[in-house]
Write an enzyme that holds these catalytic residues in place. Structure first.
Site, PDB file in Angstrom:
ATOM      1  N   ASP A  73      48.301  22.031  53.940  1.00 22.67           N
ATOM      2  CA  ASP A  73      47.646  22.827  53.316  1.00 22.67           C
ATOM      3  C   ASP A  73      48.176  24.225  53.100  1.00 22.67           C
ATOM      4  OD1 ASP A  73      46.075  20.686  53.121  1.00 22.67           O
ATOM      5  OD2 ASP A  73      44.333  21.481  54.397  1.00 22.67           O
TER       6      ASP A  73
ATOM      7  N   GLY B 285      37.501  19.673  49.871  1.00 26.34           N
ATOM      8  CA  GLY B 285      38.886  18.750  49.953  1.00 26.34           C
ATOM      9  C   GLY B 285      39.928  19.511  48.850  1.00 26.34           C
TER      10      GLY B 285
ATOM     11  N   ASN C  19      32.682  19.464  55.576  1.00 27.29           N
ATOM     12  CA  ASN C  19      33.442  20.670  56.313  1.00 27.29           C
ATOM     13  C   ASN C  19      34.037  19.961  57.408  1.00 27.29           C
ATOM     14  OD1 ASN C  19      34.079  22.371  58.119  1.00 27.29           O
ATOM     15  ND2 ASN C  19      32.089  24.001  57.878  1.00 27.29           N
TER      16      ASN C  19
ATOM     17  N   ARG D 220      44.746  23.806  47.053  1.00 29.94           N
ATOM     18  CA  ARG D 220      45.795  22.866  46.571  1.00 29.94           C
ATOM     19  C   ARG D 220      44.703  21.516  46.472  1.00 29.94           C
ATOM     20  NH1 ARG D 220      43.484  19.616  49.279  1.00 29.94           N
ATOM     21  NH2 ARG D 220      43.664  19.211  51.488  1.00 29.94           N
TER      22      ARG D 220
ATOM     23  N   GLU E 207      48.037  11.023  52.182  1.00 28.99           N
ATOM     24  CA  GLU E 207      46.757  11.432  52.842  1.00 28.99           C
ATOM     25  C   GLU E 207      46.676  10.984  54.289  1.00 28.99           C
ATOM     26  OE1 GLU E 207      45.134  14.198  51.410  1.00 28.99           O
ATOM     27  OE2 GLU E 207      44.746  12.922  49.789  1.00 28.99           O
ATOM     28  N   HIS E 208      46.287  12.089  54.926  1.00 31.09           N
ATOM     29  CA  HIS E 208      45.974  12.033  56.655  1.00 31.09           C
ATOM     30  C   HIS E 208      47.542  11.401  57.266  1.00 31.09           C
ATOM     31  CE1 HIS E 208      41.997  12.877  57.346  1.00 31.09           C
ATOM     32  NE2 HIS E 208      41.673  12.185  55.941  1.00 31.09           N
TER      33      HIS E 208
ATOM     34  N   SER F 125      41.142  22.523  50.095  1.00 26.77           N
ATOM     35  CA  SER F 125      41.441  23.498  51.037  1.00 26.77           C
ATOM     36  C   SER F 125      41.252  25.074  50.721  1.00 26.77           C
ATOM     37  CB  SER F 125      43.034  23.482  50.711  1.00 26.77           C
ATOM     38  OG  SER F 125      43.722  23.769  51.760  1.00 26.77           O
ATOM     39  N   SER F 126      39.852  25.230  50.717  1.00 22.03           N
ATOM     40  CA  SER F 126      39.270  26.453  50.537  1.00 22.03           C
ATOM     41  C   SER F 126      39.494  27.351  51.866  1.00 22.03           C
ATOM     42  CB  SER F 126      37.856  26.546  50.320  1.00 22.03           C
ATOM     43  OG  SER F 126      36.991  25.971  51.207  1.00 22.03           O
TER      44      SER F 126
ATOM     45  N   ASP G  23      50.400  13.967  57.216  1.00 29.11           N
ATOM     46  CA  ASP G  23      51.002  15.212  57.577  1.00 29.11           C
ATOM     47  C   ASP G  23      50.958  15.306  59.179  1.00 29.11           C
ATOM     48  OD1 ASP G  23      48.368  15.777  57.922  1.00 29.11           O
ATOM     49  OD2 ASP G  23      48.706  17.939  56.595  1.00 29.11           O
TER      50      ASP G  23
END
Ligand code: GLA
Length: 477
Positions: free
Chosen positions: A187, A140, A230, A40, A46-47, A142-143, A49
Site C-alpha cells: 500500500d 480495503g 479494520n 489504491r 492478495e496477501h 488503503s485509507s 506482499d
C-alpha cells in the site's frame, strides 16, 4: 504533466481551498504547504506482499490531503476536516501509538514517528495539520496507509529533508507496523510509486516498480460490499502472516534448509531453485490439509512452545491453537504465479487479453475465498453479482473480510453493468442503498503522493496541483 481530468482537478482544488479555510479558522494562520497521498486498488496479488512476492496495484483518485504549518512549539496539533474525528495535541518527542485502540490519529503518528526516527531528528519541528480524506475507511482501499504516507511525507517536508520515494515507501511500510499489523508494503509502495495512466508491478527486496499497461476496451470498477473491516482491530490479518511464517519453516525444514533464518514463503523458492508451479507441488507433498496444532508444529521444528510463542507468533496471535499451513502456502504460490501471468498478458496485449485477465481475477478470488479464507459472504455475493452483470473478472481487493471488490468490465457494457449491480446488490437493502453513491465507481490509475506548495493554492482560479515528479524508484519528491 498531470493528466488529471479538468473535473477532478477542479474538485481537488476546491478541496484545497476549503482545507485552507478550515486551517485558517483553526490555527489563525495560512498553511505553509499541503501533502497528498492516494489510496489504491490491488488488481491482483492478495496477501503475498508479506511473503516477498510481487503485487499489481494502481493508485486511485480517492486520497488524503493535509494542510500543514510548522513552528517551534514541539507539539503536533492534528485536526480532521471530518467532525466525526477528534482533534489531538501531542508532544513531538512523545508519540504514543495505542495498538489496542487503532483510531485514525495513530496511523498519522505512525508516519510521523517513522520519519522522525529515520532522520534521527533531535528536535523535530512542531506542526499544525488539518487532514481531509476521501478514501472510504475500512474498505480495503488503503485509507490507513494513505494517512501514514501523507504523515510521513509531510514530516520530512516540514523538517526540510528530502527523501526518495523508495525510502519514504519503505519507511512508511515499516512504521505502519507500530499499529500492530504486520503489513507487507504494497500500500505504501504504490502510494509513493504510482503514476497516472498505469498500473504497477511492485516487487520487493529491493523495492521497485514497473509499469503495467492495462488493455484498452475494459475499465476497472470498484464496488464496496458495505461490510467494514479494520484489519488492526482484529487478528485475522496477523494470523495469516504467522501461518505463512510457520509454513515457510516447516517446508524449509522438510527440504533440509536452514529453516530458522527463513521467515517468508518467497525465501524458500530461490533456496530450492524451484518454479512457482513446483512450489505448489512441494506444498502438496509436504504439508497436510488438516490444521496443525501448536504441539505438532513444535514437534516438526523441534522447538519448545515458548520458542513458538516468543519467536514465531506475534503479540495478537498468541491465542491461536490451529494453523492452516497447506491452504495458506498453496494460495501464496498460486497467487504469485497469477500476478506474473497477469503482467505477461498485459505486456502481450493479444486479442484475448481481457478474457485472460478476467479468468486470472476469478481464480484469484476463488483462492482468496477457499484457501486463504479472507473473503466473507457479502464479498462473495458481490463478486457473483458483478460477474452476472457483465464483468469478465471480479475479485476482492485489499485485506478482505469485508471492503471492496474490483471488477474488469468491457467498456461497451459498462452502463448496463452499473445498472444491474445497483439493482441487484445495493437497492434491495436500505443500508447499502444509502451508501451506494460512494460505493460503486469506475476507477483509473492515479498519480502518487506528493507535496504541494502553499503559495500555489492561494491562486485563483484553481491552480494545477503538481503531479508526481518522477515515476520510478530513487527519485526525490
Ligand atoms: C493490506 C496490507 C497489504 C497487503 C494486503 C493484502 O492492504 O496492508 O500489505 O498484505 O492487505 O494483499
Amino acid at each position: 504533466m498531470s493528466e488529471y481530468t479538468p473535473k477532478l482537478q477542479v474538485q481537488l482544488n476546491e478541496r484545497l481551498m476549503k482545507l485552507k479555510e478550515r486551517f485558517v479558522q483553526k490555527f489563525g494562520k495560512t498553511p505553509l504547504f499541503y501533502a497528498y497521498a492516494p489510496g489504491r486498488v490491488n488488481l491482483i496479488g492478495e496477501h503475498i506482499d508479506y511473503c516477498g512476492y510481487a503485487v499489481l496495484p494502481m493508485a486511485i483518485e480517492q486520497n488524503i490531503l493535509a494542510a500543514v504549518s510548522v513552528d517551534e512549539s514541539q507539539t503536533i496539533q492534528l485536526a480532521n476536516a471530518n467532525p466525526q474525528y477528534n482533534d489531538i495535541t501531542v508532544s513531538t518527542g512523545d508519540l504514543k501509538i495505542d495498538r489496542a485502540n487503532p483510531q485514525w490519529q495513530y496511523y498519522f503518528l505512525c508516519g510521523v514517528k517513522g520519519v522522525q526516527e529515520l532522520l534521527g531528528l533531535a528536535a523535530p519541528v512542531g506542526m499544525q495539520c488539518v487532514v481531509d480524506g476521501t478514501v472510504p475507511p475500512s474498505s480495503g482501499l488503503s485509507s490507513s496507509s494513505a494517512l501514514v504516507c501523507c504523515a510521513g511525507l509531510l514530516t520530512a517536508e516540514a523538517n526540510r529533508k528530502t527523501l526518495t520515494k523508495v525510502v519514504l515507501a519503505e519507511t512508511c511500510a515499516r512504521s505502519e507496523r507500530y499499529i500492530g499489523t504486520e503489513g507487507g508494503g504494497m500500500d505504501q509502495s504504490i502510494s509513493f510509486l504510482a503514476e497516472e495512466g498505469t498500473a504497477k508491478l511492485i516487487e520487493f527486496n529491493p523495492l521497485r516498480s514497473t509499469d503495467v499497461k492495462l488493455p484498452g476496451g475494459a475499465v476497472f470498477v470498484i464496488a464496496n460490499c458495505c461490510v467494514e473491516m479494520n484489519k488492526a482491530a482484529t487478528s485475522h490479518y496477523n494470523i495469516r502472516v504467522v501461518e505463512c511464517r510457520i509454513a515457510t519453516k516447516v517446508l524449509a525444514k522438510s527440504r533440509g534448509l536452514d529453516w530458522s533464518r527463513l521467515m517468508k514463503l518467497g525465501e524458500v523458492q530461490p533456496e530450492l531453485g524451484a518454479s512457482l508451479e513446483e512450489m505448489v507441488q512441494i506444498v502438496e507433498e509436504v504439508l497436510h490439509q488438516e490444521p496443525y496444532s501448536r504441539e505438532e508444529i513444535c514437534q516438526c521444528l523441534g522447538i519448545t512452545l515458548e520458542c513458538l510463542c516468543n519467536d514465531i507468533l506475534s503479540p495478537n496471535t498468541q491465542h491461536v491453537t490451529q494453523f492452516k499451513l497447506y491452504q495458506r502456502a498453496k494460495h501464496v504460490y498460486g497467487e504469485a504465479g497469477r500476478v506474473l501471468r497477469f503482467k505477461a498478458v498485459c505486456d502481450r496485449a493479444g486479442a484475448q487479453a481481457i478474457q485472460e485477465l478476467g479468468e486470472l481475477m476469478r481464480d484469484s478470488h476463488a483462492s482468496c475465498r477457499d484457501l486463504y479464507e479472507c473473503s466473507c459472504p457479502e464479498l462473495d455475493q458481490l463478486v457473483d453479482t458483478c460477474l452476472q452483470s457483465g464483468a469478465v473478472g471480479s475479485r476482492l481487493t485489499g485485506a478482505g473480510w469485508g471492503g471492496c471488490v474490483v471488477s474488469m468490465v468491457p467498456v461497451d457494457t459498462l452502463d448496463s453493468f452499473l445498472q444491474r449491480v445497483r439493482e441487484s446488490y445495493y437497492q434491495p437493502d436500505a443500508r447499502r442503498a444509502a451508501l451506494e453513491k460512494q460505493s460503486l465507481f469506475v476507477t483509473k490509475p492515479g498519480g502518487s503522493s506528493h507535496s504541494v506548495s502553499g503559495v500555489a493554492v492561494s491562486q485563483h482560479p484553481p491552480c494545477p496541483v503538481k503531479g508526481p515528479h518522477a515515476s520510478s524508484a530513487g527519485v526525490s519528491i
